[in-house]
Scaffold this active site. Structure first.
Site, mmCIF file in Angstrom:
data_model
loop_
_atom_site.group_PDB
_atom_site.id
_atom_site.type_symbol
_atom_site.label_atom_id
_atom_site.label_comp_id
_atom_site.label_asym_id
_atom_site.label_seq_id
_atom_site.Cartn_x
_atom_site.Cartn_y
_atom_site.Cartn_z
ATOM 1 N N THR A 37 1.041 -1.253 0.117
ATOM 2 C CA THR A 37 0.319 -0.393 0.134
ATOM 3 C C THR A 37 1.136 1.227 -0.226
ATOM 4 O OG1 THR A 37 0.111 0.305 2.462
ATOM 5 C CG2 THR A 37 -1.926 -1.355 1.365
ATOM 6 N N ASP A 134 -1.321 -0.685 21.619
ATOM 7 C CA ASP A 134 -2.096 0.224 23.103
ATOM 8 C C ASP A 134 -3.292 0.702 22.793
ATOM 9 O OD1 ASP A 134 -0.909 2.375 22.487
ATOM 10 O OD2 ASP A 134 0.176 3.088 24.246
ATOM 11 N N GLU A 135 -3.709 1.669 21.631
ATOM 12 C CA GLU A 135 -4.692 1.906 21.448
ATOM 13 C C GLU A 135 -6.041 1.819 21.742
ATOM 14 O OE1 GLU A 135 -4.565 4.679 18.147
ATOM 15 O OE2 GLU A 135 -2.468 4.757 17.815
ATOM 16 N N TYR A 159 -9.710 2.876 13.555
ATOM 17 C CA TYR A 159 -8.032 2.557 12.780
ATOM 18 C C TYR A 159 -8.598 1.376 14.806
ATOM 19 C CZ TYR A 159 -2.794 1.719 14.873
ATOM 20 O OH TYR A 159 -2.610 0.625 15.075
ATOM 21 N N LYS A 163 -8.284 -3.390 14.882
ATOM 22 C CA LYS A 163 -7.228 -3.586 15.690
ATOM 23 C C LYS A 163 -8.154 -4.419 17.045
ATOM 24 C CE LYS A 163 -3.877 -3.923 15.086
ATOM 25 N NZ LYS A 163 -2.927 -4.508 14.262
ATOM 26 N N ASN A 189 5.540 3.990 18.154
ATOM 27 C CA ASN A 189 6.983 3.669 17.680
ATOM 28 C C ASN A 189 7.571 5.007 17.100
ATOM 29 O OD1 ASN A 189 7.112 0.257 17.197
ATOM 30 N ND2 ASN A 189 6.091 0.493 18.400
ATOM 31 N N ARG A 223 1.667 10.313 24.657
ATOM 32 C CA ARG A 223 2.418 9.205 24.014
ATOM 33 C C ARG A 223 3.264 8.525 24.700
ATOM 34 N NH1 ARG A 223 -2.492 9.932 23.009
ATOM 35 N NH2 ARG A 223 -3.497 10.310 20.479
ATOM 36 N N HIS A 307 -9.674 12.635 19.377
ATOM 37 C CA HIS A 307 -8.240 12.352 19.758
ATOM 38 C C HIS A 307 -8.048 12.021 21.825
ATOM 39 C CE1 HIS A 307 -4.257 14.439 19.318
ATOM 40 N NE2 HIS A 307 -3.855 13.388 19.438
HETATM 41 P P1 NAD Z 1 2.677 0.986 8.385
HETATM 42 O O1 NAD Z 1 1.449 1.700 8.095
HETATM 43 O O2 NAD Z 1 3.690 1.291 8.541
HETATM 44 O O3 NAD Z 1 3.675 -0.678 7.459
HETATM 45 C C1 NAD Z 1 1.880 -1.753 7.310
HETATM 46 C C2 NAD Z 1 2.451 -2.534 6.173
HETATM 47 O O4 NAD Z 1 1.195 -3.240 6.118
HETATM 48 C C3 NAD Z 1 2.764 -1.823 4.956
HETATM 49 O O5 NAD Z 1 3.798 -2.312 4.282
HETATM 50 C C4 NAD Z 1 1.327 -2.331 3.909
HETATM 51 O O6 NAD Z 1 1.705 -2.698 2.226
HETATM 52 C C5 NAD Z 1 0.942 -3.389 5.034
HETATM 53 N N1 NAD Z 1 -0.178 -3.673 4.236
HETATM 54 C C6 NAD Z 1 -1.866 -3.382 4.510
HETATM 55 N N2 NAD Z 1 -2.747 -3.842 4.016
HETATM 56 C C7 NAD Z 1 -1.984 -4.778 3.644
HETATM 57 C C8 NAD Z 1 -2.676 -5.864 3.421
HETATM 58 N N3 NAD Z 1 -3.683 -6.115 3.428
HETATM 59 N N4 NAD Z 1 -1.816 -6.943 2.445
HETATM 60 C C9 NAD Z 1 -0.835 -7.527 3.209
HETATM 61 N N5 NAD Z 1 -0.145 -5.937 3.082
HETATM 62 C C10 NAD Z 1 -0.719 -5.164 4.053
HETATM 63 O O7 NAD Z 1 2.346 0.174 9.365
HETATM 64 P P2 NAD Z 1 3.249 -0.041 11.032
HETATM 65 O O8 NAD Z 1 3.256 1.315 12.224
HETATM 66 O O9 NAD Z 1 4.697 -0.977 10.861
HETATM 67 O O10 NAD Z 1 2.847 -1.022 11.981
HETATM 68 C C11 NAD Z 1 2.473 -2.347 11.764
HETATM 69 C C12 NAD Z 1 1.616 -3.290 13.251
HETATM 70 O O11 NAD Z 1 2.397 -2.430 14.237
HETATM 71 C C13 NAD Z 1 0.127 -2.545 12.954
HETATM 72 O O12 NAD Z 1 -0.259 -3.093 12.609
HETATM 73 C C14 NAD Z 1 -0.056 -1.313 13.613
HETATM 74 O O13 NAD Z 1 -1.547 -2.083 13.845
HETATM 75 C C15 NAD Z 1 0.871 -2.477 14.850
HETATM 76 N N6 NAD Z 1 0.898 -0.951 16.224
HETATM 77 C C16 NAD Z 1 2.419 0.014 15.171
HETATM 78 C C17 NAD Z 1 2.369 0.971 16.194
HETATM 79 C C18 NAD Z 1 3.491 2.640 15.419
HETATM 80 O O14 NAD Z 1 3.538 3.224 16.575
HETATM 81 N N7 NAD Z 1 3.442 2.796 14.039
HETATM 82 C C19 NAD Z 1 2.634 0.506 17.864
HETATM 83 C C20 NAD Z 1 1.628 -0.071 17.808
HETATM 84 C C21 NAD Z 1 1.515 -1.185 17.080
HETATM 85 P P1 TYD Z 2 0.356 10.133 15.450
HETATM 86 O O1 TYD Z 2 1.709 10.170 15.017
HETATM 87 O O2 TYD Z 2 -0.131 9.796 13.675
HETATM 88 O O3 TYD Z 2 0.232 8.366 15.775
HETATM 89 P P2 TYD Z 2 -1.234 8.032 16.836
HETATM 90 O O4 TYD Z 2 -1.909 8.766 16.941
HETATM 91 O O5 TYD Z 2 -1.333 6.624 17.135
HETATM 92 O O6 TYD Z 2 -0.824 7.923 18.194
HETATM 93 O O7 TYD Z 2 0.149 11.086 15.842
HETATM 94 C C1 TYD Z 2 0.688 11.002 17.344
HETATM 95 C C2 TYD Z 2 0.253 11.933 18.402
HETATM 96 O O8 TYD Z 2 0.860 13.304 18.139
HETATM 97 C C3 TYD Z 2 -1.475 12.532 18.287
HETATM 98 O O9 TYD Z 2 -1.624 12.400 20.180
HETATM 99 C C4 TYD Z 2 -1.610 12.321 17.621
HETATM 100 C C5 TYD Z 2 -0.214 14.085 16.838
HETATM 101 N N1 TYD Z 2 -0.058 14.841 15.993
HETATM 102 C C6 TYD Z 2 0.092 16.322 15.512
HETATM 103 O O10 TYD Z 2 -1.133 17.119 16.703
HETATM 104 N N2 TYD Z 2 0.645 16.473 14.323
HETATM 105 C C7 TYD Z 2 0.697 15.837 13.576
HETATM 106 O O11 TYD Z 2 0.873 16.355 12.263
HETATM 107 C C8 TYD Z 2 0.560 14.355 13.819
HETATM 108 C C9 TYD Z 2 1.100 13.203 12.322
HETATM 109 C C10 TYD Z 2 0.104 13.450 14.593
#
Ligand code: NAD
Ligand code: TYD
Length: 366
Positions: A37, A134-135, A159, A163, A189, A223, A307
């Site tokens: 994607t 954690d969301e 979202y 999850k 992360n 966060r 939010h």
């Molecule tokens: P990301 O959006 O960077 O990556 C998601 C990946 O999944 C992409 O490479 C996309 O191409 C692939 N994808 C999406 N739909 C697909 C499908 N139908 N089939 C195959 N591939 C598909 O996400 P991320 O930040 O790396 O998060 C990865 C996982 O960790 C997610 O499940 C997310 O909920 C979880 N998570 C993320 C965070 C964070 O802070 N980013 C924190 C906690 C948990």
């Molecule tokens: P985000 O990185 O989108 O992660 P999540 O919504 O999953 O926590 O956002 C982290 C925090 O930052 C969230 O409170 C929303 C805020 N935020 C802004 O204030 N400005 C921005 O442009 C973005 C992307 C996020």
């Protein structure tokens, strides 16, 4: 020797996980299934693609035939499920894709795993690890205790709701069919290969270009931040030593307001660009390149609908049971992250195309 299937391995956490696993487990093979994607990027897997024990398959987790084939052709014994739609803002503007990928996609994988691993009705042929967030627990008040594994689910965005549904499905497949599963619910992360729509890389890239730093609402949302490689270590601890059927919360013990994050990032950039002429040449529009401060770019914009105010993780279980603790502090992790983005300009330039900027401007223009 394990044979892993990493779904979503071309995304942010997935690609970091692949690099971490190949480095730390030289006997294992890793297959990535990713539909690429907007958030998936093959360039994030570049260092792994030279390895013989790595393979990339361009496909969708919703494609049952494709998943079945991968599980049997490559004798997969471990699924690390990261594929998802992951950006809260996008889920507000288009929830349908989140229900498909996160809920129906997880169901499709679980069905495939059940069919392949529980053929004769006996458990133990494979492990399904589900990476969640954690969301799913909702929003905390300032004095509330941090989330732990017993906190009730209360997701607030499309979202987190998708999850939460996927977490429940994973749990049900363990209880009903005896599938070996574990789930981890992790905090926010940050680190290399994160798409610049999330807070830290977005602010970093904007500051380098002298563009506004859009803070939603009053900037006081909190966060808990974890460096991505620490998250990979946490997943590893659960895969190697976690109990089947169990859930583990993973956090960084680093609660920060968004304003604190952005301020710290700006100070760091002021220092780096203020003292390195080569960076000043590369990023002439960054205020720090001309003796000013990135902090002047901060701009308060309309708040995200619904939010969540605060997330925090109580990581007692994973620490006590599995001995897992993050290695990086927020300060060291942020320095590593900024350094990575400065050294890998071609990576983020490659994905900052016009359509992405247009989406941001349409939905979040100040
Ligand atoms: P990301 O959006 O960077 O990556 C998601 C990946 O999944 C992409 O490479 C996309 O191409 C692939 N994808 C999406 N739909 C697909 C499908 N139908 N089939 C195959 N591939 C598909 O996400 P991320 O930040 O790396 O998060 C990865 C996982 O960790 C997610 O499940 C997310 O909920 C979880 N998570 C993320 C965070 C964070 O802070 N980013 C924190 C906690 C948990
Ligand atoms: P985000 O990185 O989108 O992660 P999540 O919504 O999953 O926590 O956002 C982290 C925090 O930052 C969230 O409170 C929303 C805020 N935020 C802004 O204030 N400005 C921005 O442009 C973005 C992307 C996020």
């Amino acid at each position: 020797m394990a044979s892993l299937l990493v779904t979503g391995g071309a995304g942010f956490i997935g690609s970091n996980f692949v690099h971490y696993w190949l480095r730390s487990h030289p006997g294992d093979s890793v297959t990535v299934l990713d539909s690429l994607t907007y958030a998936g990027n093959l360039a994030s897997l570049e260092p792994a693609r030279a390895e013989q024990r790595f393979r990339f398959i361009h496909g969708d987790i919703l494609d049952r035939e494709c998943v079945d084939r991968i599980l049997s052709d490559h004798s997969i014994d471990t699924i690390v499920h990261l594929a998802a739609e992951s950006h809260v803002d996008r889920s507000i503007h288009g929830p349908g894709a989140f229900i498909q990928a996160n809920l129906v996609g997880t169901y499709t994988l679980l069905e495939a795993a059940r069919t392949c691993w529980l053929k004769d009705g006996s458990p133990g042929n494979g492990r399904f690890h589900h990476v969640s967030t954690d969301e799913v627990y909702g929003s905390l008040g300032p004095e509330d205790p941090a989330f732990d594994e017993d906190t009730s689910y209360a997701p607030n965005s499309p979202y987190s709701a998708s999850k939460a549904g996927s977490d429940h499905l994973v749990r049900a497949y363990h209880h009903t069919y005896g599938l070996e599963v574990t789930t981890s619910n992790c905090s926010n992360n940050y680190g290399p290969y994160q798409f610049p729509e999330k807070l830290i890389p977005l602010m970093l890239v904007n500051a380098l270009h002298g563009r506004a730093l859009p803070i939603y609402g009053d900037g006081m949302n909190v966060r808990d931040w974890l460096f991505v490689e620490d998250h990979c270590r946490g997943i590893e601890a659960v895969l190697l030593h976690g109990r089947s059927g169990r859930t583990y919360c993973i956090g960084g013990n680093t609660e920060r307001t968004n304003m604190e994050i952005v301020r710290q990032l700006c100070l760091h950039l002021d220092e780096r660009l203020g003292s390195e002429p080569s960076l000043q040449e590369r990023f002439p529009d960054c205020p720090a390149s001309s003796g000013s401060t990135c902090g002047e770019l901060v701009s308060f914009v309309k708040d995200r609908p619904g939010h969540d105010r605060r997330y925090a993780i109580d990581a007692t279980r994973i620490e006590g049971e599995l001995g897992f603790r993050p290695v990086e502090s927020f300060e060291s992790g942020l320095a590593l992250t900024i350094d990575w983005y400065l050294r890998n300009e071609s990576w983020w330039r490659g994905i900052m195309d016009g359509s992405y900027r247009q989406w941001i401007d349409t939905n979040y223009g100040s």
